[in-house]
Design a protein around this motif. Structure first.
Motif, PDB file in Angstrom:
ATOM      1  N   PRO A 161       1.931  -2.045   7.813  1.00  0.00           N
ATOM      2  CA  PRO A 161       2.345  -2.844   8.973  1.00  0.00           C
ATOM      3  C   PRO A 161       3.244  -4.025   8.589  1.00  0.00           C
ATOM      4  CG  PRO A 161      -0.066  -2.916   8.691  1.00  0.00           C
ATOM      5  CD  PRO A 161       0.478  -1.946   7.704  1.00  0.00           C
ATOM      6  N   VAL A 162       2.968  -4.649   7.432  1.00  0.00           N
ATOM      7  CA  VAL A 162       3.816  -5.755   6.960  1.00  0.00           C
ATOM      8  C   VAL A 162       5.219  -5.231   6.645  1.00  0.00           C
ATOM      9  CG1 VAL A 162       4.159  -7.442   5.102  1.00  0.00           C
ATOM     10  CG2 VAL A 162       1.890  -7.127   6.084  1.00  0.00           C
ATOM     11  N   ALA A 163       5.298  -4.041   6.026  1.00  0.00           N
ATOM     12  CA  ALA A 163       6.596  -3.442   5.685  1.00  0.00           C
ATOM     13  C   ALA A 163       7.431  -3.201   6.938  1.00  0.00           C
ATOM     14  CB  ALA A 163       6.384  -2.124   4.929  1.00  0.00           C
ATOM     15  N   TYR A 164       6.809  -2.615   7.968  1.00  0.00           N
ATOM     16  CA  TYR A 164       7.534  -2.363   9.220  1.00  0.00           C
ATOM     17  C   TYR A 164       7.943  -3.674   9.888  1.00  0.00           C
ATOM     18  CZ  TYR A 164       6.949   2.693   9.346  1.00  0.00           C
ATOM     19  OH  TYR A 164       7.053   4.028   9.075  1.00  0.00           O
ATOM     20  N   ALA A 165       7.055  -4.678   9.849  1.00  0.00           N
ATOM     21  CA  ALA A 165       7.374  -5.980  10.453  1.00  0.00           C
ATOM     22  C   ALA A 165       8.569  -6.619   9.745  1.00  0.00           C
ATOM     23  CB  ALA A 165       6.158  -6.894  10.386  1.00  0.00           C
ATOM     24  N   LEU A 166       8.580  -6.567   8.414  1.00  0.00           N
ATOM     25  CA  LEU A 166       9.690  -7.142   7.650  1.00  0.00           C
ATOM     26  C   LEU A 166      10.988  -6.369   7.885  1.00  0.00           C
ATOM     27  CD1 LEU A 166       7.936  -7.898   4.225  1.00  0.00           C
ATOM     28  CD2 LEU A 166       8.822  -9.600   5.828  1.00  0.00           C
ATOM     29  N   PHE A 170      13.374  -8.563   9.945  1.00  0.00           N
ATOM     30  CA  PHE A 170      14.281  -9.292   9.054  1.00  0.00           C
ATOM     31  C   PHE A 170      15.263  -8.398   8.302  1.00  0.00           C
ATOM     32  CE2 PHE A 170      10.321 -11.658   9.489  1.00  0.00           C
ATOM     33  CZ  PHE A 170      10.783 -12.901   9.902  1.00  0.00           C
ATOM     34  N   GLY A 171      15.053  -7.085   8.348  1.00  0.00           N
ATOM     35  CA  GLY A 171      15.950  -6.156   7.665  1.00  0.00           C
ATOM     36  C   GLY A 171      15.354  -5.620   6.365  1.00  0.00           C
TER      37      GLY A 171
END
Length: 393
Positions: A161-166, A170-171
């Motif tokens: 989930p952190v990977a998708y959010a970043l 933010f790209g």
């Protein structure tokens, strides 16, 4: 005065153990930040066709196997495993920097994947060092390794989930640079706090005998773990499409199912580690396979969201025991070869992914997504026969 004497050794021991836990989590986070969004990155940023995305995954698995097996044998024969882990973290960081700014498919495949294969090898090497440290200090190796493995699972609960959010917020450049930072912090912690376990010459004699004695069982276990990880990869590839396109259930259910299974795997690993000494690793692996058979029978017959979520307990038992006990089983079958044993186990995941990746699309296209679970069930049944042939340790 006596109080400080009692506390000091405990603090030193706890510091080393805490460092191992942190390194397990950070190497897990570094992988969990990159892998879940890779197909999206290749499609949206590198602009390649779906076939080239599949080829990238297959190519990276093959390169990863070659690199990790080379390092595994070398690490067991010579040098300091701690220095090797730091070296792998540095190359992993370089791979993340390359992915952050480069958009050439072939450079990413041949240079980026080569570098990232070293980075991902830092994880099995860390487990090998942890096993050697546990054996040397008299610590309970099974429980310690299970707790470390649970840290990696925790990283995979948090990381995607952190990977998708970043990536979405933010790209991809920010996402890959975050993974690079994880590798840098990991390398610093390894260098400062993990113990050095230099190879001692006299141990060479025992090391040569062990593989000859247990070669058949180690190869059999490789096949067993490959089939088990293969079924899990079939499930991960197939399940979201099965839920959405064939059962016509909400898209978010697939994510909830994966998150539920990942969360339940952590206590499963810890419980399995606690009971491994009492019941033996083979018995626990048999429990895992039985749970897997029931799980895939359920996937073939159950269509209600509540029951699909409830079945994730069976999935967690299946994968949690495999993830926690499988690696230790290899280490026990290959004494004196912690690096080779741990890497051999980690490569069962890669081979399982190659098998699943080549089968899932073909079976779904010819028959249906539902039919893929019949293949997974068949692989589970074959695994049970293998587990009845292998010796217990």
């Amino acid at each position: 005065m006596s109080n400080t004497t009692v506390i000091a050794p405990r603090r030193g021991f706890d510091l080393t153990s805490s460092a191992f836990l942190l390194v397990a989590f950070l190497t897990g986070i570094a992988g969990a930040l990159q892998t879940p969004t890779l197909s999206l990155f290749l499609t949206n940023e590198v602009h390649v066709r779906p076939a080239m995305v599949g080829f990238f995954f297959t190519g990276s698995a093959v390169i990863g196997i070659l690199v990790s097996q080379f390092l595994a044998g070398r690490s067991d024969r010579q040098g300091d495993r701690k220095s090797l882990i730091v070296f792998c973290c540095v190359l992993g960081m370089m791979a993340c920097v390359l992915f952050a700014w480069n958009r050439n498919y072939f450079i990413l495949l041949f240079v980026g994947v080569f570098l990232s294969s070293f980075g991902s090898t830092s994880n099995p090497q860390m487990f090998a060092l942890a096993r050697e440290h546990a054996d040397k200090t008299g610590r309970e190796a099974v429980m310690f390794s299970s707790i470390l493995r649970a840290q990696v699972s925790l990283a995979w609960v948090i990381g995607p989930p952190v990977a998708y959010a970043l990536a979405m917020g933010f790209g991809f450049t920010t996402m890959y640079l975050s993974a690079a930072v994880a590798y840098v912090i990991c390398g610093v912690i390894v260098w400062l706090f993990l113990p050095s376990m230099r190879k001692v010459r006299p141990a060479a004699g025992t090391r040569l005998e062990a593989p000859r004695t247990n070669r058949r069982d180690a190869l059999l276990l490789f096949g067993i773990c490959t089939l088990m990880w293969g079924t899990n990869s079939l499930y991960i590839i197939n399940m979201p499409l099965f839920i959405i396109d064939e059962l016509h259930l909400p898209e978010k259910l697939a994510g909830v199912m994966m998150g539920t299974a990942a969360g339940l795997e952590i206590p499963t690993m810890l419980i399995a580690g606690y009971y491994a000494k009492r019941f033996g690793k083979r018995f626990l692996m048999r429990i895992a396979v039985v749970a897997g058979i029931f799980f895939y029978v359920g996937m073939l017959t159950v269509h209600s969201p509540a029951l699909l979520l409830a079945m994730q307990l069976l999935n967690a038992i299946y994968i949690g025991i495999l993830a926690g006990i499988g690696m230790l089983y290899f280490q026990d079958l290959m004494p004196g070869q912690a690096g080779a044993a741990t890497t051999l186990y980690s490569n069962t995941t890669r081979v399982g992914w190659i098998i699943a990746g080549s089968m899932a699309g073909v079976v779904a296209e010819i028959w249906s997504y539902h039919a893929v679970f019949w293949i997974a069930l068949g692989m589970c049944i074959i695994t049970t026969f293998g587990l009845w042939q292998i010796k217990d340790v």
